[in-house]
Design a protein around this motif. Structure first.
Motif, short mmCIF file in Angstrom:
data_model
loop_
_atom_site.label_atom_id
_atom_site.label_comp_id
_atom_site.label_asym_id
_atom_site.label_seq_id
_atom_site.Cartn_x
_atom_site.Cartn_y
_atom_site.Cartn_z
N SER A 153 -2.34 -17.93 31.21
CA SER A 153 -2.09 -19.56 31.70
C SER A 153 -2.26 -19.62 33.04
O SER A 153 -1.72 -18.68 33.84
N ILE A 166 -0.05 -17.76 35.74
CA ILE A 166 1.31 -17.94 35.53
C ILE A 166 1.65 -16.74 34.56
O ILE A 166 2.75 -15.99 35.11
N THR A 167 1.04 -16.45 33.32
CA THR A 167 1.39 -15.57 32.59
C THR A 167 -0.07 -14.85 31.89
O THR A 167 -0.91 -15.79 31.75
N THR A 196 4.75 -19.12 28.43
CA THR A 196 4.91 -19.66 29.75
C THR A 196 5.82 -20.78 29.74
O THR A 196 6.78 -21.24 31.10
N TRP A 206 7.96 -22.95 37.91
CA TRP A 206 6.94 -21.79 37.61
C TRP A 206 6.93 -20.63 38.27
O TRP A 206 6.66 -20.65 39.71
#
Length: 240
Positions: A153, A166-167, A196, A206
């Motif tokens: 992500s 992010i992930t 996420t 985030w």
């Protein structure tokens, strides 16, 4: 959520419904009945039975979207055109209240500057482990190189697959590789999307794993022969 009429969108909706992570608003991008776009499954359902190793694969890639959204009580608008970069679509995006939009567009659709300048953040899940596998059909290359799949992500930027990650996760190869396009690739992305959003809901912000997805390789649509080898790889090794 920007939701094109694709199997990936259906994987997302199914996973978000199961995990109580439904969007507050959806912008639907639809096609005419005689029009076909990348990411759309055939008219016959390709749903698979729930696999404990692949819980996000239990969805119907052809389920009608509007009745689904109506049942869930999600407010949605329908763009008059299917093009994410069309002025009509951009106007709806710019006017919406949410600041972060989950992007589930048609396959190969890239966001141009006019969309990126709307002031929204576009949360996308790439079908590949970043930054190692950028570009198109990367999970087939990943299967050939590593025997596994991936999803990451990130927030979209003008440069392809290069925004803040992010992930990211790696996934074992599924038992039936013939369903990668419309089931298992979508399932990896849906799983990472859920992870996420759960992390965001838990901490309220985030958490970025990589500030930028730099380096790695950029791949292009895989040749049919290589795709065939990636699909047959597991069964061939099993016979050996």
């Amino acid at each position: 959520m920007i939701a094109a009429d694709t199997s990936r969108t259906r994987a997302y909706l199914s996973a978000l419904e199961r995990n109580d992570l439904l969007p507050t608003w959806v912008l639907l991008l639809e096609t005419h009945q005689d029009e076909s776009r990348p990411g759309q499954a055939a008219s016959v359902s390709n749903a698979v039975a729930c696999d404990p190793a692949w819980p996000e694969s239990a969805f119907d890639p052809t389920a009608p979207l509007r009745p689904w959204l109506d049942r869930l009580g999600i407010r949605y608008d329908v763009s008059p055109v299917a093009d994410i970069n069309a002025p009509e679509t951009i106007g709806l995006i710019a006017a919406c209240t949410p600041e972060v939009l989950v992007f589930s567009g048609f396959g190969g659709a890239l966001l141009r500057d006019a969309v990126l300048r709307t002031g929204k953040q576009f949360l996308h899940v790439h079908g590949g482990y970043l930054p190692d596998f950028k570009g198109s059909t990367t999970n087939y290359y990943s299967l050939l190189a590593e025997g596994q799949m991936g999803a990451s992500s990130l927030f979209l930027t003008a440069e392809i697959d290069s925004g803040p990650v992010i992930t990211r996760r790696r996934f074992p190869a599924p038992g039936d590789r013939t369903r990668i396009d419309h089931v298992y690739d979508a399932a990896t992305r849906a799983s990472v999307l859920v992870d996420t959003l759960k992390a965001w809901r838990k901490c309220g912000h985030w958490t970025v794993e990589l500030p930028a997805s730099t380096g790695g390789e950029t791949y292009y649509i895989i040749h049919p022969v290589l795709k065939h080898l990636a699909i047959l790889g597991q069964s061939e090794r099993h016979r050996d």
